[in-house]
Design a protein around this motif. Structure first.
Motif, PDB file in Angstrom:
ATOM      1  N   THR A 106       0.864  -1.190   0.000  1.00 24.10           N
ATOM      2  CA  THR A 106       0.000   0.000   0.000  1.00 24.10           C
ATOM      3  C   THR A 106       0.901   1.241   0.000  1.00 24.10           C
ATOM      4  OG1 THR A 106      -0.046   0.264   2.396  1.00 24.10           O
ATOM      5  CG2 THR A 106      -1.672  -1.243   1.439  1.00 24.10           C
ATOM      6  N   GLU A 107       0.338   2.382  -0.364  1.00 23.04           N
ATOM      7  CA  GLU A 107       1.149   3.617  -0.366  1.00 23.04           C
ATOM      8  C   GLU A 107       1.552   4.009   1.052  1.00 23.04           C
ATOM      9  OE1 GLU A 107      -2.543   6.834  -0.423  1.00 23.04           O
ATOM     10  OE2 GLU A 107      -1.188   6.731  -2.151  1.00 23.04           O
ATOM     11  N   THR A 108       0.841   3.490   2.048  1.00 24.43           N
ATOM     12  CA  THR A 108       1.165   3.788   3.447  1.00 24.43           C
ATOM     13  C   THR A 108       2.330   2.928   3.949  1.00 24.43           C
ATOM     14  OG1 THR A 108      -0.743   2.378   3.872  1.00 24.43           O
ATOM     15  CG2 THR A 108      -1.031   4.708   4.268  1.00 24.43           C
ATOM     16  N   GLY A 109       2.770   1.936   3.163  1.00 25.02           N
ATOM     17  CA  GLY A 109       3.938   1.136   3.538  1.00 25.02           C
ATOM     18  C   GLY A 109       3.619  -0.270   4.012  1.00 25.02           C
ATOM     19  N   TYR A 110       2.354  -0.655   3.965  1.00 23.39           N
ATOM     20  CA  TYR A 110       1.989  -1.992   4.451  1.00 23.39           C
ATOM     21  C   TYR A 110       2.085  -3.035   3.345  1.00 23.39           C
ATOM     22  CZ  TYR A 110       0.441   0.452   8.560  1.00 23.39           C
ATOM     23  OH  TYR A 110       0.419   1.229   9.678  1.00 23.39           O
ATOM     24  N   THR A 111       2.386  -4.276   3.765  1.00 17.76           N
ATOM     25  CA  THR A 111       2.399  -5.420   2.854  1.00 17.76           C
ATOM     26  C   THR A 111       1.187  -6.270   3.201  1.00 17.76           C
ATOM     27  OG1 THR A 111       4.817  -5.404   3.019  1.00 17.76           O
ATOM     28  CG2 THR A 111       3.811  -7.339   1.990  1.00 17.76           C
ATOM     29  N   LEU A 112       0.277  -6.400   2.256  1.00 16.87           N
ATOM     30  CA  LEU A 112      -0.995  -7.074   2.553  1.00 16.87           C
ATOM     31  C   LEU A 112      -1.226  -8.263   1.628  1.00 16.87           C
ATOM     32  CD1 LEU A 112      -3.257  -3.908   3.065  1.00 16.87           C
ATOM     33  CD2 LEU A 112      -2.031  -5.233   4.802  1.00 16.87           C
ATOM     34  N   ILE A 113      -2.069  -9.170   2.109  1.00 14.83           N
ATOM     35  CA  ILE A 113      -2.389 -10.383   1.333  1.00 14.83           C
ATOM     36  C   ILE A 113      -3.850 -10.314   0.888  1.00 14.83           C
ATOM     37  CG2 ILE A 113      -2.542 -12.908   1.397  1.00 14.83           C
ATOM     38  CD1 ILE A 113      -0.484 -12.810   3.729  1.00 14.83           C
ATOM     39  N   ASP A 114      -4.065 -10.449  -0.416  1.00 14.54           N
ATOM     40  CA  ASP A 114      -5.426 -10.515  -0.950  1.00 14.54           C
ATOM     41  C   ASP A 114      -5.887 -11.962  -0.819  1.00 14.54           C
ATOM     42  OD1 ASP A 114      -7.686 -10.788  -2.523  1.00 14.54           O
ATOM     43  OD2 ASP A 114      -6.986  -9.379  -4.071  1.00 14.54           O
ATOM     44  N   LYS A 115      -6.766 -12.199   0.142  1.00  9.56           N
ATOM     45  CA  LYS A 115      -7.192 -13.576   0.453  1.00  9.56           C
ATOM     46  C   LYS A 115      -7.899 -14.239  -0.740  1.00  9.56           C
ATOM     47  CE  LYS A 115      -5.482 -14.060   4.459  1.00  9.56           C
ATOM     48  NZ  LYS A 115      -5.904 -13.593   5.753  1.00  9.56           N
ATOM     49  N   ASP A 116      -8.556 -13.426  -1.562  1.00  8.37           N
ATOM     50  CA  ASP A 116      -9.261 -14.007  -2.707  1.00  8.37           C
ATOM     51  C   ASP A 116      -8.287 -14.580  -3.733  1.00  8.37           C
ATOM     52  OD1 ASP A 116     -11.694 -13.386  -1.662  1.00  8.37           O
ATOM     53  OD2 ASP A 116     -11.848 -11.445  -2.683  1.00  8.37           O
ATOM     54  N   LYS A 117      -7.088 -13.966  -3.800  1.00 11.57           N
ATOM     55  CA  LYS A 117      -6.109 -14.441  -4.793  1.00 11.57           C
ATOM     56  C   LYS A 117      -5.185 -15.515  -4.227  1.00 11.57           C
ATOM     57  CE  LYS A 117      -5.609 -10.294  -7.649  1.00 11.57           C
ATOM     58  NZ  LYS A 117      -4.660  -9.226  -8.001  1.00 11.57           N
ATOM     59  N   CYS A 118      -5.012 -15.559  -2.905  1.00 14.56           N
ATOM     60  CA  CYS A 118      -4.062 -16.496  -2.290  1.00 14.56           C
ATOM     61  C   CYS A 118      -4.522 -17.936  -2.524  1.00 14.56           C
ATOM     62  CB  CYS A 118      -3.970 -16.205  -0.780  1.00 14.56           C
ATOM     63  SG  CYS A 118      -2.944 -17.391   0.118  1.00 14.56           S
ATOM     64  N   ILE A 119      -3.564 -18.783  -2.957  1.00 15.93           N
ATOM     65  CA  ILE A 119      -3.889 -20.197  -3.192  1.00 15.93           C
ATOM     66  C   ILE A 119      -3.202 -21.100  -2.158  1.00 15.93           C
ATOM     67  CG2 ILE A 119      -4.375 -19.930  -5.663  1.00 15.93           C
ATOM     68  CD1 ILE A 119      -1.464 -21.055  -6.120  1.00 15.93           C
ATOM     69  N   GLY A 120      -2.587 -20.485  -1.137  1.00 14.47           N
ATOM     70  CA  GLY A 120      -1.990 -21.268  -0.046  1.00 14.47           C
ATOM     71  C   GLY A 120      -0.748 -22.042  -0.443  1.00 14.47           C
ATOM     72  N   CYS A 121      -0.013 -21.559  -1.469  1.00 19.27           N
ATOM     73  CA  CYS A 121       1.164 -22.317  -1.953  1.00 19.27           C
ATOM     74  C   CYS A 121       2.294 -22.325  -0.925  1.00 19.27           C
ATOM     75  CB  CYS A 121       1.665 -21.756  -3.287  1.00 19.27           C
ATOM     76  SG  CYS A 121       2.374 -20.092  -3.139  1.00 19.27           S
ATOM     77  N   GLY A 122       2.351 -21.314  -0.047  1.00 17.43           N
ATOM     78  CA  GLY A 122       3.358 -21.289   1.031  1.00 17.43           C
ATOM     79  C   GLY A 122       4.705 -20.718   0.621  1.00 17.43           C
ATOM     80  N   TYR A 123       4.853 -20.235  -0.611  1.00 14.66           N
ATOM     81  CA  TYR A 123       6.161 -19.682  -1.021  1.00 14.66           C
ATOM     82  C   TYR A 123       6.504 -18.426  -0.215  1.00 14.66           C
ATOM     83  CZ  TYR A 123       5.948 -22.757  -5.129  1.00 14.66           C
ATOM     84  OH  TYR A 123       5.883 -23.836  -5.964  1.00 14.66           O
ATOM     85  N   CYS A 124       5.472 -17.636   0.138  1.00 14.15           N
ATOM     86  CA  CYS A 124       5.722 -16.436   0.960  1.00 14.15           C
ATOM     87  C   CYS A 124       6.321 -16.851   2.296  1.00 14.15           C
ATOM     88  CB  CYS A 124       4.431 -15.651   1.177  1.00 14.15           C
ATOM     89  SG  CYS A 124       3.082 -16.644   1.879  1.00 14.15           S
ATOM     90  N   ALA A 125       5.742 -17.868   2.906  1.00 13.90           N
ATOM     91  CA  ALA A 125       6.200 -18.336   4.218  1.00 13.90           C
ATOM     92  C   ALA A 125       7.642 -18.820   4.144  1.00 13.90           C
ATOM     93  CB  ALA A 125       5.287 -19.457   4.704  1.00 13.90           C
TER      94      ALA A 125
END
Ligand code: SF4
Ligand code: SF4
Ligand code: SF4
Length: 270
Positions: A94-113
């Motif tokens: 976000t422009e405010t500096g946050y890193t967010l997850i769009d739950k509708d797009k997430c497929i639970g692949c776990g690569y972020c983790a």
């Protein structure tokens, strides 16, 4: 809305864990069975229902014991490895500096983790979605402080506009350096500059933090070089082969980094 910052001053933290309770209350997360990780640490790691917890490290010097206490959550990196790793572009800034997850797009692949240098995101097996601290974006966008900052009685969690809080953090570190030359800020220069910045009173590893958190080279190659070039400079089949190699490298990192992060948490419990 202006860029935000959260400053966590470990010299003021009393280890009360109210931040963790406030986070659960605001996000409607259930309590979980606690463990005796060290004398006062009761949670080993993040979980889908624990987005912040306090890590305690005991240090012995001159027959005296000192706690290095650290409230941990997502750092909301300026250049997040989780976002680069995401296979479905579900993670965004976000422009405010946050890193967010769009739950509708997430497929639970776990690569972020697997690729976050601090092991922050956790996959919720019930929903097959990645979970982590949202920075209380729902509060911030409505003019409130994050719940953890609002509740911290000693004022160890300061929130506000980036320039103002950074000036406060710099003034505080200079004040502490008069008596402790090891005092420094952790986060300002890391991972593109983090939104959550710490004042540490000792080396990062004395708190169980990595000295040089990085994004795996294979991810940078994939997202910043090969992927943009794929449609332009190299032929479709060459791009496919190159991309396949990189994807395998990224996947290889999944297992290795997950193993390393687990080892560092085990180490933290000793
Ligand atoms: S609420 Fe404040 S003082 Fe208490 S553990 Fe959290 S950061 Fe530390
Ligand atoms: S701390 Fe980890 S999960 Fe949070 S933004 Fe950085 S890379 Fe992503
Ligand atoms: S900012 Fe909000 S979601 Fe993140 S740790 Fe604090 S209370 Fe929890």
């Amino acid at each position: 809305m202006a860029r935000k910052m959260v400053f966590i001053d470990t010299s003021l933290c009393t280890g009360c864990k109210a931040c963790s309770v406030a986070c659960k209350a605001w996000n409607d997360h259930p309590a979980e069975k606690t463990q005796r990780i060290s004398s006062y640490q009761a949670q080993a790691d993040f979980t889908p229902n624990t987005w912040t917890y306090v890590r305690f490290r005991e240090e012995y010097k001159d027959k005296k014991m000192r706690f290095n206490m650290l409230k941990l959550q997502c750092f909301h990196c300026g250049d997040p490895a989780c976002m680069k790793a995401c296979s479905s572009n579900a993670i965004y800034k976000t422009e405010t500096g946050y890193t967010l997850i769009d739950k509708d797009k997430c497929i639970g692949c776990g690569y972020c983790a697997a690729n976050c240098p601090w092991g922050v995101p956790k996959i919720d097996e019930a929903t097959n979605k990645s979970t982590k601290c949202t920075g209380c974006i729902d509060r911030v966008e409505n003019g409130m402080k994050p719940a953890c900052a609002q509740t911290c009685q000693p004022g160890a969690i300061q929130f506000g506009d980036h320039a103002e809080i950074m000036a406060q953090a710099q003034a505080r570190v200079e004040e502490l350096q008069l008596t402790n030359p090891k005092a420094h800020l952790y986060g300002t220069e890391l991972m593109g500059g983090t939104t959550y910045v710490y004042l540490l009173q000792d080396r990062p590893d004395a708190y169980g933090l990595p000295l040089h958190p990085t994004t795996p080279v294979s991810l940078t190659l994939w997202k910043d070089i090969v992927h943009p070039l794929g449609g332009l400079a190299i032929g479709a089949s060459a791009a496919a082969i190159t991309c396949g190699v990189i994807v395998n490298l990224v996947r290889g990192n999944y297992a290795n980094r997950a193993k390393n992060i687990a080892a560092s948490h085990d180490e933290g419990g000793k």
